[in-house]
Enzyme design. Sequence first.
Site, PDB file in Angstrom:
ATOM      1  N   HIS A 230      11.794  28.396  34.123  1.00  0.00           N
ATOM      2  CA  HIS A 230      10.782  28.964  34.850  1.00  0.00           C
ATOM      3  C   HIS A 230       9.301  28.241  34.523  1.00  0.00           C
ATOM      4  CE1 HIS A 230       8.720  31.388  37.569  1.00  0.00           C
ATOM      5  NE2 HIS A 230       8.784  32.704  36.893  1.00  0.00           N
ATOM      6  N   HIS A 269      14.233  22.783  41.805  1.00  0.00           N
ATOM      7  CA  HIS A 269      13.933  23.966  42.242  1.00  0.00           C
ATOM      8  C   HIS A 269      14.823  24.770  43.050  1.00  0.00           C
ATOM      9  CE1 HIS A 269      11.088  26.959  43.855  1.00  0.00           C
ATOM     10  NE2 HIS A 269      10.306  26.652  42.814  1.00  0.00           N
ATOM     11  N   ASP A 323       5.551  22.084  37.998  1.00  0.00           N
ATOM     12  CA  ASP A 323       5.409  21.947  36.375  1.00  0.00           C
ATOM     13  C   ASP A 323       5.160  20.497  36.068  1.00  0.00           C
ATOM     14  OD1 ASP A 323       5.371  24.578  35.389  1.00  0.00           O
ATOM     15  OD2 ASP A 323       7.546  24.707  35.769  1.00  0.00           O
TER      16      ASP A 323
HETATM   17  N1  ACO Z   1      17.256  17.204  36.138  1.00  0.00           N
HETATM   18  C1  ACO Z   1      18.472  16.928  36.033  1.00  0.00           C
HETATM   19  N2  ACO Z   1      19.402  17.351  37.170  1.00  0.00           N
HETATM   20  C2  ACO Z   1      19.056  18.799  37.474  1.00  0.00           C
HETATM   21  C3  ACO Z   1      17.763  19.254  37.249  1.00  0.00           C
HETATM   22  C4  ACO Z   1      16.887  18.548  36.388  1.00  0.00           C
HETATM   23  N3  ACO Z   1      15.547  18.945  36.293  1.00  0.00           N
HETATM   24  N4  ACO Z   1      17.694  20.243  37.838  1.00  0.00           N
HETATM   25  C5  ACO Z   1      18.934  20.567  38.680  1.00  0.00           C
HETATM   26  N5  ACO Z   1      19.652  19.385  38.411  1.00  0.00           N
HETATM   27  C6  ACO Z   1      21.208  19.151  38.623  1.00  0.00           C
HETATM   28  C7  ACO Z   1      22.207  20.216  38.192  1.00  0.00           C
HETATM   29  O1  ACO Z   1      22.461  19.626  36.976  1.00  0.00           O
HETATM   30  C8  ACO Z   1      23.076  20.537  39.128  1.00  0.00           C
HETATM   31  O2  ACO Z   1      23.967  19.488  39.116  1.00  0.00           O
HETATM   32  P1  ACO Z   1      25.637  19.396  39.497  1.00  0.00           P
HETATM   33  O3  ACO Z   1      25.515  19.944  40.831  1.00  0.00           O
HETATM   34  O4  ACO Z   1      26.002  18.141  39.448  1.00  0.00           O
HETATM   35  O5  ACO Z   1      26.040  20.206  38.575  1.00  0.00           O
HETATM   36  C9  ACO Z   1      22.298  20.553  40.430  1.00  0.00           C
HETATM   37  O6  ACO Z   1      20.993  19.741  40.181  1.00  0.00           O
HETATM   38  C10 ACO Z   1      22.064  21.987  40.755  1.00  0.00           C
HETATM   39  O7  ACO Z   1      21.264  22.616  39.723  1.00  0.00           O
HETATM   40  P2  ACO Z   1      21.056  24.190  39.240  1.00  0.00           P
HETATM   41  O8  ACO Z   1      20.783  24.624  37.786  1.00  0.00           O
HETATM   42  O9  ACO Z   1      22.485  24.804  39.728  1.00  0.00           O
HETATM   43  O10 ACO Z   1      20.189  24.787  40.219  1.00  0.00           O
HETATM   44  P3  ACO Z   1      19.355  25.968  40.207  1.00  0.00           P
HETATM   45  O11 ACO Z   1      18.756  26.255  41.829  1.00  0.00           O
HETATM   46  O12 ACO Z   1      19.888  26.930  39.565  1.00  0.00           O
HETATM   47  O13 ACO Z   1      18.283  25.289  39.518  1.00  0.00           O
HETATM   48  C11 ACO Z   1      16.149  25.036  38.167  1.00  0.00           C
HETATM   49  C12 ACO Z   1      16.717  25.372  39.503  1.00  0.00           C
HETATM   50  C13 ACO Z   1      16.431  26.128  37.131  1.00  0.00           C
HETATM   51  C14 ACO Z   1      14.650  25.113  38.431  1.00  0.00           C
HETATM   52  C15 ACO Z   1      16.558  23.713  37.908  1.00  0.00           C
HETATM   53  O14 ACO Z   1      16.542  22.655  38.760  1.00  0.00           O
HETATM   54  C16 ACO Z   1      15.973  23.326  36.265  1.00  0.00           C
HETATM   55  O15 ACO Z   1      16.631  23.637  35.417  1.00  0.00           O
HETATM   56  N6  ACO Z   1      15.127  22.628  36.328  1.00  0.00           N
HETATM   57  C17 ACO Z   1      14.388  22.177  35.119  1.00  0.00           C
HETATM   58  C18 ACO Z   1      13.490  23.250  34.568  1.00  0.00           C
HETATM   59  C19 ACO Z   1      12.242  23.486  35.508  1.00  0.00           C
HETATM   60  O16 ACO Z   1      11.715  22.331  35.589  1.00  0.00           O
HETATM   61  N7  ACO Z   1      12.017  24.766  35.853  1.00  0.00           N
HETATM   62  C20 ACO Z   1      10.780  24.971  36.461  1.00  0.00           C
HETATM   63  C21 ACO Z   1      11.057  25.231  37.873  1.00  0.00           C
HETATM   64  S1  ACO Z   1       9.550  25.532  38.775  1.00  0.00           S
HETATM   65  C22 ACO Z   1       8.958  27.006  38.191  1.00  0.00           C
HETATM   66  O17 ACO Z   1       9.594  27.767  37.954  1.00  0.00           O
HETATM   67  C23 ACO Z   1       7.622  27.312  38.181  1.00  0.00           C
END
Ligand code: ACO
Length: 386
Positions: A230, A269, A323
């Site tokens: 987050h 996201h 972010d």
């Molecule tokens: N880098 C690489 N791959 C990613 C990323 C990333 N930052 N984010 C998602 N993916 C990929 C996952 O590996 C997954 O791939 P797959 O389908 O091949 O397994 C797919 O995209 C879906 O990812 P999830 O994590 O299941 O999606 P979710 O909706 O739960 O994730 C989240 C959202 C938690 C924000 C995720 O994108 C993440 O962890 N990002 C990095 C951390 C981040 O930047 N957080 C800030 C978010 S904005 C905020 O809260 C203010």
Amino acid sequence: MLMADVTATPEMVTDKGLDRVIIGDSTKSFIDGVEGVLEYVGIDIDDLARNSTFEECCYLLWYDRLPTTAELDSFQAEIRSHYDLSDQIKDMIKATPKEASPMHVLRTLVSALGNEDPECNDQEIGAEERKALRILAKTPAIIAAFDRHRRGQSLVDPDPSLNIATNFLLMLNGEMPGEQTARALDVCLILHADHGINASTFATMVAIGTQSDMYSAITAAIGTLRGPLHGGANERVMVMLQEIGGLENVEAFVKGRLERKEKVPGFGHRVYKAYDPRAKYLKTFAKTIAEETGNMDLYEMSSTIESIMEEAVGAKGIHPNVDFFSATSYYSMGLAIDLFTPVFALARNAGWAAHALERHEDNRLIRPRCNYTGPHAAPYVAIADR
Ligand code: ACO
């Protein structure tokens, strides 16, 4: 055979991340994750970032309309009258270990503010509004005071003639910020003020939904925001840029991460599958600040990471989030990396309170179920026999 939950009804769904759950109505922020739109009370975020101020956006989010000049003046005057911290809170900050993480300090001190608020247990909506306003006003002082304490510097008194962004930078650095830097921070606060029912706002709503108080709700939210999935991601972005070290290392670093199935902080996201509209604005903004402050190397690294990510995972809807470019913006403003998430919290106070107050007026206890998968009729084995 016993069911997992005997009172479960057919219309109940299992949804671990609550992605498919709409928790109720809200007039605060509208998000279109497909088109990449964010509005506060119907006003586009881009319009607000260009023309509004953080204080005006707080008013908008709390009262569902833009204030008149008189209303804004009185709202700002009220906030500014609460800028300072009591001697007890200052003593607590001075007694905090200098190595403590600023997010832990902020969470602890916002909670401590409740101890000295005579209205702490007053559940009436007006009292909750006043508590929210005090938290909003005092959060900058807590962040700045702890940072100065850990640097061995004396605390700086707030200046009630200044807005929240300018006063924060004054209390942090002990000198007046330049006009452009102060405005830059003000815009970052606007962009971070609210974002629907994100994880930390949901934490606020769960707490306020039990008819607990604003201090408890915002303390829960701060604890939730700090996680790297987050708000904590902005700090991770900066650490990543430092680890990469230079433009020549970007490609190998990013591709290596993707190959190892490691996430790249600042991308992806839960709601946006289009470009996050806040990131769009922040990208231009980060470039301008980087140019002004001699940090173009960081901007160029960020921009290259974005191109590589776009080619590799853009089609999956993974783009920079709020972010990603806020990290280089804050760094260029001279903020310590571990203050990025506290500054996010400072801004998100606006949205946390907006949703808590909205929920307060139309409350229902938030109480989901879980699907019990453990054993039944297990024997109690005496401790000596285990
Ligand atoms: N880098 C690489 N791959 C990613 C990323 C990333 N930052 N984010 C998602 N993916 C990929 C996952 O590996 C997954 O791939 P797959 O389908 O091949 O397994 C797919 O995209 C879906 O990812 P999830 O994590 O299941 O999606 P979710 O909706 O739960 O994730 C989240 C959202 C938690 C924000 C995720 O994108 C993440 O962890 N990002 C990095 C951390 C981040 O930047 N957080 C800030 C978010 S904005 C905020 O809260 C203010």
